[in-house]
Design a protein around this motif. Structure first.
Motif, mmCIF file in Angstrom:
data_model
loop_
_atom_site.group_PDB
_atom_site.id
_atom_site.type_symbol
_atom_site.label_atom_id
_atom_site.label_comp_id
_atom_site.label_asym_id
_atom_site.label_seq_id
_atom_site.Cartn_x
_atom_site.Cartn_y
_atom_site.Cartn_z
ATOM 1 N N LEU A 110 0.820 -1.236 0.008
ATOM 2 C CA LEU A 110 -0.098 0.131 0.167
ATOM 3 C C LEU A 110 0.805 1.190 0.070
ATOM 4 N N ARG A 111 1.923 1.212 0.745
ATOM 5 C CA ARG A 111 2.882 2.365 0.929
ATOM 6 C C ARG A 111 3.637 2.585 -0.427
ATOM 7 N N LEU A 112 3.810 1.405 -1.160
ATOM 8 C CA LEU A 112 4.483 1.485 -2.237
ATOM 9 C C LEU A 112 3.425 2.242 -3.319
ATOM 10 N N ASN A 113 2.385 1.987 -3.367
ATOM 11 C CA ASN A 113 1.622 2.777 -4.332
ATOM 12 C C ASN A 113 0.922 3.993 -3.984
ATOM 13 N N GLY A 114 0.875 4.265 -2.839
ATOM 14 C CA GLY A 114 0.437 5.425 -2.168
ATOM 15 C C GLY A 114 -0.915 5.412 -2.486
ATOM 16 N N SER A 115 -1.975 4.370 -2.678
ATOM 17 C CA SER A 115 -3.167 4.027 -3.095
ATOM 18 C C SER A 115 -4.058 3.900 -1.638
ATOM 19 N N TYR A 116 -3.905 5.007 -0.702
ATOM 20 C CA TYR A 116 -4.557 4.801 0.318
ATOM 21 C C TYR A 116 -4.783 6.145 1.011
ATOM 22 N N ARG A 117 -5.511 6.373 2.125
ATOM 23 C CA ARG A 117 -5.497 7.585 2.761
ATOM 24 C C ARG A 117 -4.811 7.420 4.119
ATOM 25 N N LYS A 118 -3.898 8.286 4.494
ATOM 26 C CA LYS A 118 -2.925 7.955 5.830
ATOM 27 C C LYS A 118 -3.947 7.502 7.150
ATOM 28 N N ASN A 119 -5.191 8.073 7.128
ATOM 29 C CA ASN A 119 -5.625 7.671 8.384
ATOM 30 C C ASN A 119 -6.188 6.179 8.169
ATOM 31 N N GLN A 120 -6.331 5.618 6.827
ATOM 32 C CA GLN A 120 -7.052 4.243 6.593
ATOM 33 C C GLN A 120 -6.040 3.062 6.925
ATOM 34 N N LEU A 121 -4.706 3.396 7.037
ATOM 35 C CA LEU A 121 -3.919 2.538 6.974
ATOM 36 C C LEU A 121 -4.027 1.321 7.853
ATOM 37 N N ALA A 122 -4.145 1.596 9.232
ATOM 38 C CA ALA A 122 -4.531 0.571 10.283
ATOM 39 C C ALA A 122 -5.599 0.049 9.806
ATOM 40 N N GLU A 123 -6.612 0.435 9.368
ATOM 41 C CA GLU A 123 -7.845 -0.227 9.116
ATOM 42 C C GLU A 123 -7.706 -1.203 7.906
ATOM 43 N N ILE A 124 -6.765 -1.015 7.074
ATOM 44 C CA ILE A 124 -6.543 -1.760 5.851
ATOM 45 C C ILE A 124 -5.873 -2.805 6.354
ATOM 46 N N VAL A 125 -4.869 -2.684 7.342
ATOM 47 C CA VAL A 125 -3.814 -3.700 7.631
ATOM 48 C C VAL A 125 -4.767 -4.818 8.268
ATOM 49 N N GLU A 126 -5.802 -3.972 9.387
ATOM 50 C CA GLU A 126 -6.491 -5.007 10.095
ATOM 51 C C GLU A 126 -7.489 -5.954 9.571
ATOM 52 N N LYS A 127 -7.833 -5.222 8.297
ATOM 53 C CA LYS A 127 -8.774 -5.885 7.398
ATOM 54 C C LYS A 127 -8.273 -7.170 6.800
ATOM 55 N N SER A 128 -7.105 -6.903 6.215
ATOM 56 C CA SER A 128 -6.167 -7.757 5.650
ATOM 57 C C SER A 128 -5.877 -8.906 6.391
ATOM 58 N N LEU A 129 -5.325 -8.624 7.539
ATOM 59 C CA LEU A 129 -4.936 -9.659 8.662
ATOM 60 C C LEU A 129 -6.075 -10.395 8.947
ATOM 61 N N ARG A 130 -7.352 -9.905 9.103
ATOM 62 C CA ARG A 130 -8.526 -10.521 9.275
ATOM 63 C C ARG A 130 -8.883 -11.401 8.328
#
Ligand code: ATP
Ligand code: MG
Length: 258
Positions: A110-130
């Protein structure tokens, strides 16, 4: 409706060595397709042509077409980096970035693409790990290194990393071959869940695994050592394992060669 992936006349080389020849097949959306066949028949090579990883190998060259939702991945002007984002890959040996934390491993793409909003990162990481069925095991140590996990957990971490960027297709090359039976079952269950969202192609030497997880199975073979691998047949998995059309397929799945 268009097939998700439509492969036509695909041939791949390593320098002058032709590894696979004239492969044509389709892959259906939201399904699992298994690739089986003896060692050296070109399963991994073929898999890597589906996200333009093959050409990363020196001398790696591809002829033919791979249409993803009607767009040729090998068309002029197509960016291989974008292709690899759309068609993700999980390898045989879990390969988390060793010095990175669990969190950073999942966030890396995600960081590589920059295709997310900063405040979403933790949320996406959690969702992916789930999504990778790993969250409960790691939620209290997200800042510990990914290399500190067990093999099966590392493989699920790699799956979390792959799905974090929301690929359309997930390629898996023997994702369970380094895992114990329990971790293998965990990954197989996960594949069953992931296919609701992703189109999955998996290479496996484990016939039971192919029968358990896949909807369709493709059998590859070579006519002789040094000759290019070819697709022998592809069909519903149930049919391949009960009543295949080609004798060589029957011989292979019943363990008479390979
Ligand atoms: N980096 C490479 N350079 C040159 N030749 C290669 C390379 N990788 C694979 N090959 C050759 O391409 C052919 C197909 O190999 P590939 O790894 O795709 O087979 P496979 O079906 O995945 O085998 P396995 O089941 O053992 O993983 C083989 O003849 C192999 O030696
Ligand atoms: Mg292989």
């Amino acid at each position: 409706m268009a097939k998700r992936i439509d492969i036509g006349g695909l041939t791949a080389y390593y320098g002058s060595h032709k590894a696979i020849e004239d492969i044509s097949m389709t892959v259906e959306p939201r399904s699992v397709t298994a690739f089986i066949g003896p060692s050296g028949c070109g399963k991994s090579t073929f898999l890597r042509t589906l996200n333009r990883m093959h050409e990363v190998t020196p001398g790696g060259r591809v002829e033919g077409k791979v249409l993803l939702d009607d767009e040729n991945l090998y068309g002029p002007g197509v960016d291989p980096v974008t292709v690899r984002r759309t068609v993700g890959m999980v390898f045989q040996r879990p390969n988390p970035f060793p010095t990175m934390s669990i969190f950073d491993n999942v966030a890396a793409g995600l960081r590589l693409n920059g295709s997310y909003r900063k405040n979403q990162l933790a949320e996406i990481v959690e969702k992916s790990l789930r999504g990778a069925n790993l969250w409960n095991e790691v939620k209290d140590r997200l800042n510990k290194p990914g290399s500190g996990l067990s093999g099966g957990q590392q493989q699920r971490l790699c799956i979390a990393r792959a799905i974090a960027v929301e690929p359309q297709v997930l390629l898996m090359d023997e994702p369970c071959s380094a895992l114990d039976p329990i971790s293998t079952l965990a990954i197989e269950d996960l594949i069953g869940e992931l296919k609701e969202r992703f189109t999955i192609v998996i290479v496996t030497h484990n016939m039971q695994q192919a029968a358990r997880v896949s909807d369709r199975t493709a059998f590859f073979n070579l006519s002789a050592v040094g000759k290019p691998g070819r697709l022998i047949e592809i069909d519903e998995t149930e049919r391949i394992f009960s009543n295949p059309s080609v004798q060589a397929t029957e011989d292979y799945i019943s363990g008479r060669f390979g």
